[in-house]
Design a protein around this motif. Structure first.
Motif, short mmCIF file in Angstrom:
data_model
loop_
_atom_site.label_atom_id
_atom_site.label_comp_id
_atom_site.label_asym_id
_atom_site.label_seq_id
_atom_site.Cartn_x
_atom_site.Cartn_y
_atom_site.Cartn_z
N ILE A 1 0.84 -1.20 0.00
CA ILE A 1 0.00 0.00 0.00
C ILE A 1 0.87 1.25 0.00
O ILE A 1 0.63 2.21 -0.76
CB ILE A 1 -0.95 -0.02 1.21
CG1 ILE A 1 -1.98 -1.15 1.07
CG2 ILE A 1 -1.68 1.33 1.35
CD1 ILE A 1 -2.83 -1.39 2.30
N GLU A 2 1.90 1.26 0.85
CA GLU A 2 2.79 2.43 0.93
C GLU A 2 3.53 2.66 -0.38
O GLU A 2 3.86 3.79 -0.73
CB GLU A 2 3.78 2.24 2.08
CG GLU A 2 3.15 2.29 3.45
CD GLU A 2 4.13 1.88 4.55
OE1 GLU A 2 5.32 1.66 4.23
OE2 GLU A 2 3.71 1.78 5.71
N GLU A 3 3.83 1.57 -1.10
CA GLU A 3 4.59 1.67 -2.35
C GLU A 3 3.68 1.85 -3.57
O GLU A 3 4.17 1.81 -4.71
CB GLU A 3 5.45 0.42 -2.52
CG GLU A 3 6.54 0.30 -1.46
CD GLU A 3 7.25 -1.06 -1.49
OE1 GLU A 3 6.93 -1.87 -2.39
OE2 GLU A 3 8.09 -1.30 -0.61
N GLY A 4 2.39 2.05 -3.36
CA GLY A 4 1.48 2.27 -4.48
C GLY A 4 1.16 1.04 -5.28
O GLY A 4 1.03 1.11 -6.51
N LYS A 5 1.03 -0.12 -4.60
CA LYS A 5 0.70 -1.37 -5.28
C LYS A 5 -0.58 -1.96 -4.67
O LYS A 5 -0.57 -3.05 -4.09
CB LYS A 5 1.85 -2.37 -5.14
CG LYS A 5 3.18 -1.85 -5.69
CD LYS A 5 4.33 -2.80 -5.35
CE LYS A 5 5.67 -2.26 -5.83
NZ LYS A 5 6.80 -3.13 -5.43
N PRO A 6 -1.71 -1.25 -4.77
CA PRO A 6 -2.93 -1.70 -4.09
C PRO A 6 -3.48 -3.02 -4.62
O PRO A 6 -4.05 -3.80 -3.87
CB PRO A 6 -3.91 -0.55 -4.32
CG PRO A 6 -3.40 0.14 -5.54
CD PRO A 6 -1.90 0.02 -5.50
N SER A 7 -3.29 -3.30 -5.92
CA SER A 7 -3.81 -4.56 -6.47
C SER A 7 -3.09 -5.75 -5.85
O SER A 7 -3.70 -6.77 -5.51
CB SER A 7 -3.63 -4.57 -7.99
OG SER A 7 -4.40 -3.55 -8.59
N MET A 8 -1.76 -5.64 -5.67
CA MET A 8 -1.01 -6.71 -5.04
C MET A 8 -1.41 -6.86 -3.57
O MET A 8 -1.47 -7.97 -3.04
CB MET A 8 0.49 -6.43 -5.16
CG MET A 8 0.99 -6.40 -6.60
SD MET A 8 2.74 -5.94 -6.74
CE MET A 8 3.51 -7.40 -6.04
N ALA A 9 -1.70 -5.74 -2.91
CA ALA A 9 -2.15 -5.79 -1.52
C ALA A 9 -3.47 -6.54 -1.41
O ALA A 9 -3.64 -7.40 -0.52
CB ALA A 9 -2.29 -4.38 -0.96
N LEU A 10 -4.43 -6.25 -2.30
CA LEU A 10 -5.72 -6.93 -2.26
C LEU A 10 -5.57 -8.42 -2.53
O LEU A 10 -6.21 -9.25 -1.87
CB LEU A 10 -6.67 -6.30 -3.29
CG LEU A 10 -7.41 -5.03 -2.88
CD1 LEU A 10 -8.24 -4.52 -4.03
CD2 LEU A 10 -8.28 -5.29 -1.66
N ALA A 11 -4.74 -8.76 -3.51
CA ALA A 11 -4.55 -10.18 -3.83
C ALA A 11 -3.98 -10.93 -2.63
O ALA A 11 -4.41 -12.05 -2.31
CB ALA A 11 -3.62 -10.32 -5.04
N LEU A 12 -3.02 -10.33 -1.94
CA LEU A 12 -2.42 -10.99 -0.77
C LEU A 12 -3.44 -11.10 0.37
O LEU A 12 -3.51 -12.13 1.05
CB LEU A 12 -1.18 -10.22 -0.32
CG LEU A 12 -0.42 -10.79 0.88
CD1 LEU A 12 -0.08 -12.26 0.66
CD2 LEU A 12 0.85 -9.99 1.13
N LEU A 13 -4.25 -10.06 0.57
CA LEU A 13 -5.28 -10.12 1.62
C LEU A 13 -6.28 -11.24 1.35
O LEU A 13 -6.74 -11.91 2.28
CB LEU A 13 -6.00 -8.77 1.72
CG LEU A 13 -5.24 -7.64 2.40
CD1 LEU A 13 -5.97 -6.32 2.21
CD2 LEU A 13 -5.05 -7.94 3.88
N ASP A 14 -6.63 -11.43 0.06
CA ASP A 14 -7.55 -12.52 -0.28
C ASP A 14 -6.95 -13.87 0.08
O ASP A 14 -7.64 -14.76 0.59
CB ASP A 14 -7.87 -12.47 -1.78
CG ASP A 14 -8.77 -11.29 -2.13
OD1 ASP A 14 -9.45 -10.77 -1.22
OD2 ASP A 14 -8.77 -10.87 -3.30
N ARG A 15 -5.64 -14.05 -0.16
CA ARG A 15 -5.00 -15.33 0.16
C ARG A 15 -4.90 -15.54 1.67
O ARG A 15 -4.90 -16.67 2.15
CB ARG A 15 -3.59 -15.38 -0.47
CG ARG A 15 -3.60 -15.41 -1.98
CD ARG A 15 -2.25 -15.87 -2.53
NE ARG A 15 -1.16 -14.97 -2.18
CZ ARG A 15 -0.81 -13.91 -2.90
NH1 ARG A 15 -1.48 -13.62 -4.01
NH2 ARG A 15 0.20 -13.16 -2.53
N LEU A 16 -4.81 -14.44 2.42
CA LEU A 16 -4.63 -14.54 3.87
C LEU A 16 -5.95 -14.70 4.63
O LEU A 16 -5.94 -15.07 5.81
CB LEU A 16 -3.92 -13.28 4.40
CG LEU A 16 -2.43 -13.14 4.15
CD1 LEU A 16 -1.96 -11.77 4.62
CD2 LEU A 16 -1.67 -14.22 4.87
N SER A 17 -7.05 -14.37 4.00
CA SER A 17 -8.31 -14.22 4.75
C SER A 17 -8.70 -15.49 5.51
O SER A 17 -9.12 -15.42 6.67
CB SER A 17 -9.43 -13.83 3.78
OG SER A 17 -9.58 -14.82 2.77
#
Length: 556
Positions: free
Chosen positions: A202-218
């Protein structure tokens, strides 16, 4: 045997740990006294996991004081350290941390020593002592005992690096920690590390990668049911969605996070959730809702900054106490030496007596010197605790206390005062564009410009971030408005040069007078804040008083 198996499952498979703990309790009457103390240790861990810090602390202190098991007492001490920190009892936590660090060489059990080193790393990271935190993490990494693994110390190192702003999404330390925690089946630690990675995306401006990782972690986060992880994941999802421009989805996610919060809690994650709500409502055109969420954000952000200050202050207080105890021990030791010398010298001749006098004077001079240093250090610490470390003006807490006392005196003598709250306009843009070092220079320049317009009797303090408070003592509302406008103009006329460019900063100013708002500091602050928000809504770089706010409310 079951006790060791249960302990190994705590962070690896928490639901199974709870089931096994219940089973052990059913057989508790058959346990030996040593096993019952071990069971109490596991109960204390589970109580802390569930957020019952009081019950956990009571059990841990009983284990430390009464179990008679040095290994279990050392492990309980490390757990108590985390308990005190989570409960924001920072001074007690850092005092215990200093004591544990001083006695670490006496801990011979490899596992207890390993756990203490990991816990000390976590505490020092919390205090902002990043290099020391990394050093303790490395000590634990280099001596992993049987039954433990590298996951815990590597995660402590990553946490310290992240707190010290020394981590990126591609850092080898982070990747190694995630791999080790996954390989050793430690989902709680792995989730922590991967949530750090989400923050970095998120800090590095990569929100799509952040969402994908959150989906895997949920799924893993739901299974562990650890509240801080659940809250962090919700907030990070809202941040990522907002960064992708999906404002309605971001707002929904942030509202879920806010609804999860415990009443009265202050948390950085909640501050971020309110920030997302403020920005999304603003972009969606809901001005009233945006303002309401902004006020919640300010409360959370100030609380978080105050918590950081409290941690730093507690660390320094604990260190001063330790220094004072060390000096007292040295002083008593020297006094004992003097008494022994005196007894020996009483039997000697005049020449020996002269030598005694010389030694006595030297020892007394040494004691006076150390006491002088201690007193000077304490006085300096007291002064620093009242001032803001960057600007040198009063910090938030001391400004409010001084203002409250001044208003009480004015109330008795029927004098008047004005409270000014000013906020630098678009200051975040300065930090984002030119860096935090330039932002700090802008803050100092703005403070200097304000001080030139103030009298010696006026109070000036930093309320947090780019917001400042000023109490104009013995000042009418008309005089206060005039001074506020001069301050606003002075800030505007004090640009900062950066790489050949001039950075001009403006301020929005709100004023409240005791003539209309009374002498209560809380009401004055509310009225001044309301005036400040009205100044911002009016286009910034202007001054608004409490009468303008009141008239606006009447007209509305």
């Amino acid at each position: 045997m079951f006790l060791e198996q249960a302990e190994a499952l705590r962070t690896r498979d928490h639901p199974r740990f709870v089931v096994m703990l219940d089973r052990i309790h059913r057989e508790a009457p058959n346990l030996t006294p040593a096993q019952q103390w071990h069971l109490r240790y596991l109960d204390a861990w589970e109580a802390m996991f569930e957020g019952d810090y009081t019950a956990s602390e009571t059990q841990l202190r009983e284990i430390i004081d009464r179990s008679g098991n040095d290994v279990l007492a050392a492990k309980a001490s490390g757990l108590l350290l985390n308990n005190l920190a989570l409960n924001r009892r920072y001074e007690d936590a850092f005092t215990l941390a200093n004591r544990l660090a001083a006695g670490l060489d006496q801990v011979k059990d490899p596992q207890a020593r390993f756990l203490l080193q990991s816990d000390l790393s976590q505490m020092l990271s919390l205090a902002g002592q990043i290099d020391l935190a990394i050093q303790y993490a490395h000590m634990a990494e280099q001596a992993v005992p049987p039954g433990e693994n590298l996951c815990r110390p590597l995660s402590r190192e990553v946490a310290a690096l992240y707190n010290g702003k020394r981590l990126t999404s591609t850092s080898q330390e982070l990747q190694r920690a995630i791999e080790k925690c996954d390989a050793t089946d430690q989902p709680a630690f792995s989730n922590s590390m991967q949530l750090v990675l989400v923050n970095l995306y998120i800090e590095e401006g990569k929100p799509s990668m952040a969402l994908a990782l959150l989906d895997r972690l949920s799924a893993s986060i739901r299974t562990s049911a650890y509240y801080p992880h659940i809250l962090s994941a919700k907030v990070q999802r809202a941040q990522a969605l907002a960064a992708l421009g999906r404002d309605k989805d971001a707002r929904a996610a942030a509202l879920v996070a806010v609804a999860m919060a415990k009443p009265g809690s202050i948390d950085q994650a909640l501050a971020e959730a309110y920030k997302v709500l403020y920005r999304t409502e603003k972009r969606l055109g809901n001005a009233a809702a945006a303002l309401s969420f902004y006020e919640h954000y300010v409360v959370q952000d100030r609380g978080y900054l105050d918590d950081i200050s409290a941690r730093t202050l507690a660390y320094e207080v604990a260190r001063q106490h330790m220094l004072a105890q060390k000096l007292e021990t040295e002083r008593l030791s020297k006094q004992n030496k003097i008494l022994r010398l005196q007894q020996a010298l009483d039997t000697k001749a005049v020449e020996t007596s002269r030598l005694y006098n010389v030694l006595l004077l030297l020892v007394l001079a040494s004691i006076v010197f150390w006491l002088f240093r201690l007193k000077r250090s304490q006085l300096r610490f007291m002064r620093l605790s009242r001032l803001d470390g960057l600007t040198g003006i009063l910090n938030h807490q001391h400004f409010i206390c001084r203002t409250e006392r001044a208003l009480q005196l004015l109330n008795k003598k029927v004098g008047h005062a004005c409270l000014i709250v000013l906020d630098l306009d678009h200051f975040k843009l300065v930090n984002d564009t030119h860096g935090h070092a330039t932002g700090d220079t802008v803050l100092k320049r703005a403070v200097a410009a304000c001080q030139q317009q103030l009298r010696p009797v006026d109070l000036f303090g930093r309320l947090g971030g780019e917001e400042f408070g000023i109490l104009l003592y013995e000042c009418s509302r008309e005089q206060g408005m005039d001074i506020a406008n001069r301050i606003r103009a002075a800030i505007l006329e004090s640009p900062v040069s950066k790489d050949g460019f001039e950075i001009t900063i403006s301020a929005s100013v709100g004023l409240a007078s005791t003539a209309t708002s009374g002498y209560g500091v809380q009401r004055l602050c509310r009225e001044a804040d309301a005036a400040l928000y009205r100044a911002k809504r009016a286009g910034r770089n202007c001054v608004m008083g409490d009468l303008e706010v009141a008239n606006a409310l009447v007209q509305a």
